[in-house]
Design a protein around this motif. Structure first.
Motif, PDB file in Angstrom:
ATOM      1  N   ARG A 121      -4.726   9.727  -8.934  1.00 23.30           N
ATOM      2  CA  ARG A 121      -5.453   9.454  -7.703  1.00 23.30           C
ATOM      3  C   ARG A 121      -5.357   7.961  -7.386  1.00 23.30           C
ATOM      4  O   ARG A 121      -5.236   7.126  -8.289  1.00 23.30           O
ATOM      5  CB  ARG A 121      -6.925   9.853  -7.838  1.00 23.30           C
ATOM      6  CG  ARG A 121      -7.131  11.317  -8.205  1.00 23.30           C
ATOM      7  CD  ARG A 121      -6.804  12.215  -7.029  1.00 23.30           C
ATOM      8  NE  ARG A 121      -7.076  13.619  -7.347  1.00 23.30           N
ATOM      9  CZ  ARG A 121      -6.185  14.472  -7.812  1.00 23.30           C
ATOM     10  NH1 ARG A 121      -4.942  14.063  -8.024  1.00 23.30           N
ATOM     11  NH2 ARG A 121      -6.498  15.718  -8.074  1.00 23.30           N
ATOM     12  N   LEU A 122      -5.434   7.633  -6.107  1.00 23.74           N
ATOM     13  CA  LEU A 122      -5.332   6.239  -5.669  1.00 23.74           C
ATOM     14  C   LEU A 122      -6.431   5.926  -4.667  1.00 23.74           C
ATOM     15  O   LEU A 122      -6.640   6.693  -3.717  1.00 23.74           O
ATOM     16  CB  LEU A 122      -3.955   5.970  -5.037  1.00 23.74           C
ATOM     17  CG  LEU A 122      -3.779   4.589  -4.376  1.00 23.74           C
ATOM     18  CD1 LEU A 122      -3.872   3.475  -5.413  1.00 23.74           C
ATOM     19  CD2 LEU A 122      -2.447   4.520  -3.621  1.00 23.74           C
ATOM     20  N   ASP A 123      -7.140   4.803  -4.871  1.00 27.85           N
ATOM     21  CA  ASP A 123      -8.109   4.278  -3.909  1.00 27.85           C
ATOM     22  C   ASP A 123      -7.743   2.827  -3.630  1.00 27.85           C
ATOM     23  O   ASP A 123      -7.451   2.056  -4.566  1.00 27.85           O
ATOM     24  CB  ASP A 123      -9.532   4.334  -4.464  1.00 27.85           C
ATOM     25  CG  ASP A 123     -10.091   5.751  -4.423  1.00 27.85           C
ATOM     26  OD1 ASP A 123      -9.601   6.533  -3.599  1.00 27.85           O
ATOM     27  OD2 ASP A 123     -10.987   6.057  -5.225  1.00 27.85           O
ATOM     28  N   ILE A 124      -7.777   2.444  -2.363  1.00 30.08           N
ATOM     29  CA  ILE A 124      -7.457   1.075  -1.964  1.00 30.08           C
ATOM     30  C   ILE A 124      -8.601   0.544  -1.119  1.00 30.08           C
ATOM     31  O   ILE A 124      -9.009   1.193  -0.139  1.00 30.08           O
ATOM     32  CB  ILE A 124      -6.129   1.018  -1.174  1.00 30.08           C
ATOM     33  CG1 ILE A 124      -4.957   1.434  -2.081  1.00 30.08           C
ATOM     34  CG2 ILE A 124      -5.897  -0.387  -0.627  1.00 30.08           C
ATOM     35  CD1 ILE A 124      -3.625   1.458  -1.377  1.00 30.08           C
ATOM     36  N   ASP A 125      -9.115  -0.600  -1.488  1.00 32.03           N
ATOM     37  CA  ASP A 125     -10.171  -1.282  -0.742  1.00 32.03           C
ATOM     38  C   ASP A 125      -9.641  -2.639  -0.278  1.00 32.03           C
ATOM     39  O   ASP A 125      -9.056  -3.391  -1.072  1.00 32.03           O
ATOM     40  CB  ASP A 125     -11.420  -1.506  -1.615  1.00 32.03           C
ATOM     41  CG  ASP A 125     -12.121  -0.196  -1.934  1.00 32.03           C
ATOM     42  OD1 ASP A 125     -11.950   0.754  -1.155  1.00 32.03           O
ATOM     43  OD2 ASP A 125     -12.822  -0.140  -2.963  1.00 32.03           O
ATOM     44  N   HIS A 153      -7.154   7.598 -12.424  1.00 31.43           N
ATOM     45  CA  HIS A 153      -7.613   7.071 -11.140  1.00 31.43           C
ATOM     46  C   HIS A 153      -7.211   5.603 -11.046  1.00 31.43           C
ATOM     47  O   HIS A 153      -7.673   4.771 -11.838  1.00 31.43           O
ATOM     48  CB  HIS A 153      -9.130   7.220 -11.028  1.00 31.43           C
ATOM     49  CG  HIS A 153      -9.669   6.835  -9.689  1.00 31.43           C
ATOM     50  ND1 HIS A 153     -11.007   6.740  -9.421  1.00 31.43           N
ATOM     51  CD2 HIS A 153      -9.034   6.509  -8.525  1.00 31.43           C
ATOM     52  CE1 HIS A 153     -11.187   6.375  -8.170  1.00 31.43           C
ATOM     53  NE2 HIS A 153     -10.003   6.229  -7.600  1.00 31.43           N
ATOM     54  N   ALA A 179      -8.176  -3.277  -5.180  1.00 29.82           N
ATOM     55  CA  ALA A 179      -9.094  -3.865  -4.204  1.00 29.82           C
ATOM     56  C   ALA A 179      -8.736  -5.318  -3.988  1.00 29.82           C
ATOM     57  O   ALA A 179      -8.294  -6.020  -4.903  1.00 29.82           O
ATOM     58  CB  ALA A 179     -10.541  -3.740  -4.682  1.00 29.82           C
ATOM     59  N   GLU A 213       0.821  -1.206   0.000  1.00 33.15           N
ATOM     60  CA  GLU A 213       0.000   0.000   0.000  1.00 33.15           C
ATOM     61  C   GLU A 213       0.857   1.260   0.000  1.00 33.15           C
ATOM     62  O   GLU A 213       0.628   2.195  -0.781  1.00 33.15           O
ATOM     63  CB  GLU A 213      -0.925  -0.012   1.215  1.00 33.15           C
ATOM     64  CG  GLU A 213      -1.856   1.195   1.265  1.00 33.15           C
ATOM     65  CD  GLU A 213      -2.877   1.083   2.386  1.00 33.15           C
ATOM     66  OE1 GLU A 213      -3.501   2.120   2.699  1.00 33.15           O
ATOM     67  OE2 GLU A 213      -3.044  -0.030   2.936  1.00 33.15           O
ATOM     68  N   GLU A 224      -8.660  -2.992 -16.730  1.00 32.29           N
ATOM     69  CA  GLU A 224      -9.051  -3.756 -15.550  1.00 32.29           C
ATOM     70  C   GLU A 224      -8.382  -5.124 -15.584  1.00 32.29           C
ATOM     71  O   GLU A 224      -8.465  -5.847 -16.573  1.00 32.29           O
ATOM     72  CB  GLU A 224     -10.568  -3.903 -15.495  1.00 32.29           C
ATOM     73  CG  GLU A 224     -11.063  -4.638 -14.267  1.00 32.29           C
ATOM     74  CD  GLU A 224     -12.579  -4.614 -14.152  1.00 32.29           C
ATOM     75  OE1 GLU A 224     -13.122  -5.297 -13.272  1.00 32.29           O
ATOM     76  OE2 GLU A 224     -13.222  -3.897 -14.966  1.00 32.29           O
ATOM     77  N   HIS A 278      -7.387   2.221  -8.850  1.00 33.34           N
ATOM     78  CA  HIS A 278      -8.191   1.582  -7.801  1.00 33.34           C
ATOM     79  C   HIS A 278      -7.682   0.155  -7.625  1.00 33.34           C
ATOM     80  O   HIS A 278      -7.675  -0.642  -8.571  1.00 33.34           O
ATOM     81  CB  HIS A 278      -9.675   1.572  -8.188  1.00 33.34           C
ATOM     82  CG  HIS A 278     -10.554   0.921  -7.157  1.00 33.34           C
ATOM     83  ND1 HIS A 278     -10.941   1.559  -6.004  1.00 33.34           N
ATOM     84  CD2 HIS A 278     -11.098  -0.315  -7.117  1.00 33.34           C
ATOM     85  CE1 HIS A 278     -11.713   0.750  -5.293  1.00 33.34           C
ATOM     86  NE2 HIS A 278     -11.824  -0.399  -5.948  1.00 33.34           N
ATOM     87  N   ASP A 322      -8.801   4.037 -14.364  1.00 32.62           N
ATOM     88  CA  ASP A 322      -9.736   4.820 -15.172  1.00 32.62           C
ATOM     89  C   ASP A 322      -9.098   6.159 -15.507  1.00 32.62           C
ATOM     90  O   ASP A 322      -8.431   6.776 -14.657  1.00 32.62           O
ATOM     91  CB  ASP A 322     -11.045   5.069 -14.412  1.00 32.62           C
ATOM     92  CG  ASP A 322     -11.918   3.828 -14.381  1.00 32.62           C
ATOM     93  OD1 ASP A 322     -12.260   3.325 -15.453  1.00 32.62           O
ATOM     94  OD2 ASP A 322     -12.226   3.357 -13.263  1.00 32.62           O
ATOM     95  N   ARG A 337     -10.885   2.451 -19.558  1.00 35.45           N
ATOM     96  CA  ARG A 337     -10.697   1.667 -18.337  1.00 35.45           C
ATOM     97  C   ARG A 337      -9.857   0.433 -18.657  1.00 35.45           C
ATOM     98  O   ARG A 337     -10.160  -0.310 -19.593  1.00 35.45           O
ATOM     99  CB  ARG A 337     -12.027   1.240 -17.738  1.00 35.45           C
ATOM    100  CG  ARG A 337     -11.894   0.185 -16.618  1.00 35.45           C
ATOM    101  CD  ARG A 337     -13.207  -0.116 -15.957  1.00 35.45           C
ATOM    102  NE  ARG A 337     -13.692   1.038 -15.203  1.00 35.45           N
ATOM    103  CZ  ARG A 337     -14.843   1.051 -14.526  1.00 35.45           C
ATOM    104  NH1 ARG A 337     -15.627  -0.022 -14.541  1.00 35.45           N
ATOM    105  NH2 ARG A 337     -15.204   2.127 -13.874  1.00 35.45           N
TER     106      ARG A 337
END
Length: 456
Positions: A341-345, A380, A384, A320, A440, A382, A396, A438
């Protein structure tokens, strides 16, 4: 066009051809029957007149006594719809016709015209009346054209109805039988679709038809060979990535130990030269400072290359933090027009080292592709990790990238991601969204560390 529909159309065409032949045969046979009956009537009337002449005198036969009794006897031997004419020397010309009203309603005009154009139902047939070896008179028999056409019409209606019913029944039953016989084809197609989707473990069952059994056997053999080839290719790809990581680590170590030390020494020497330059030689100090600046830029480039070859913080601070550092580096040194941007789930700390490295490499290639080729203003990332240990890496952007162009690209970025995800048994896709593009990638984490990359 489906095979069943094609066969059904051929059956219908054959049935129509047979139906047309049956119609033609009925009309032809009716015309021959009319001709035969006319000829038979002429023969029978001639024999009847011969008998009348031989049993009576000339005056009895040819005179007034030849009226109702003789006419009834002659009509009795005539076929329906046939008329006969004969001329007696004394009694004069006679014309007798047999009734045909029992045949029913007359034929339609169009059928009468066609029947009269193709056939000649009213053609006369002449027979002599022989008495004492000499022809005394002649009998001329003709068939009423309306009666002949009506007879053909009614026989045609009966036969056409029966033939149409039989043709329709045969066609329907044939289509049902062929559809049942071709039912295995749908299962074979479904099996081939599963092969196309990568389900190499599926197998086709045995069928009751030899030909379909051969096709099923060939498809099953193909599936087995594809499964073996895919497994071998996956193992080879995994091994190639292991070798690649090993080479990257070795190259990073060599660059750090050799090239890095040389740059450090060069920078120190340039600083020493700048400080030791005589006061009367400012040009030496300037040159030494220029060498120092070039060395600093080379050192920064080396650090970026080392980060790409082997992220040192991945083993030290975890996945992370490494991802956040990579995104921060792109925002600091990357494309100035794009914001990352970064999002972590989910919890990424529990991933095995090989899975963590795969996630990092996939994210790295995706961000590089977005920064260099998309022309996006926002990228972006992401990442997960679901409770069922599925890992998703999604990037994205709002750029103008084209999935078809990326699919046809000969570059190693997207191809490398696709091969890496394929070797992990996952799925990879590039699609167009409402905002942009996108990328993926999805795969399952190795619970037992079975996909561990070889370390240097």
């Amino acid at each position: 066009m489906s095979l069943l529909l094609a066969v059904a159309l051929r059956i219908v065409a054959v049935a129509c051809l047979c139906f047309a032949l049956a119609v033609a045969w009925v009309v032809f046979d009716t015309d021959r029957a009319v001709e035969t009956e006319t000829e038979g009537t002429a023969n029978r009337v001639a024999r009847q007149l011969t008998q009348f002449y031989m049993l009576g005198s000339a005056n009895t036969f040819y005179g007034p006594p030849f009226t109702a009794r003789h006419s009834i006897a002659i009509v009795a031997v005539m076929s329906p719809g046939v008329c006969v004419e004969f001329t007696a020397p004394v009694a004069g010309s006679r014309r007798l016709c047999s009734g045909w009203n029992g045949l029913g309603r007359t034929a339609p005009l169009w059928f009468s015209q066609l029947f009269g154009r193709w056939f000649s139902p009213g053609a006369p047939i002449e027979r002599p009346v022989i008495v004492t070896g000499q022809p005394t008179m002649h009998v001329l028999a003709t068939h009423d054209p309306v009666a002949a056409t009506t007879r053909a019409w009614h026989q045609l209606r009966v036969v056409v109805g029966l033939a149409a019913a039989m043709a329709a029944g045969i066609a329907v039953l044939s289509v049902l039988a062929i559809g049942h016989a071709l039912a295995p084809a749908r299962r074979i197609i479904a099996g081939l679709k599963r092969l196309e989707q990568g389900d190499y473990a599926s197998r086709l069952p045995a069928f009751g038809t030899t030909e379909f059994n051969r096709i099923a056997g060939a498809a099953n053999d193909l599936a087995a060979k594809l499964a073996t080839t895919t497994a071998e290719r996956t193992m080879l790809t995994q091994r190639l990535f292991e070798v690649q990581e090993t080479e990257r680590r070795a190259l990073a170590r060599d660059l750090h130990d050799e090239f890095g030390q040389c740059l450090t020494a060069t920078g120190a020497l340039a600083a020493s030269l700048a400080s030791a330059a005589p006061a009367g030689r400012p040009d030496l100090a300037d040159d030494a400072l220029a060498i120092g600046r070039v060395t600093a830029r080379m050192m920064a480039t080396l650090k970026n290359a080392l980060a790409r070859l082997r992220p040192p913080e991945l083993d030290e601070v975890g996945l992370e933090a490494s991802l956040r550092g990579m995104v921060a580096a792109w925002n600091l040194h990357g494309a100035r027009s794009a914001a990352f941007r970064l999002d972590i789930d989910g919890d990424l700390a529990g991933l095995a080292p090989d899975d963590a490295l795969n996630v990092y490499r996939i994210a790295q290639e995706c961000l590089t592709n977005a920064a260099r080729h998309s022309g996006a203003s926002v990228v972006h990332l992401h990442v997960a990790c679901t409770p069922d240990d599925e890992i998703a890496v999604i990037v994205d952007d709002d750029g103008e990238g084209d999935p078809a162009v990326l699919a046809a690209s000969t570059g190693y970025g997207i191809l490398g991601i696709r091969e890496r995800v394929g070797a992990l048994g996952g799925s990879f896709g590039v699609v167009r969204t409402a905002r942009g593009l996108r990328i993926e990638a999805r795969f399952h984490a190795a619970a037992d560390g079975s996909r561990r990359m070889a370390a240097a």
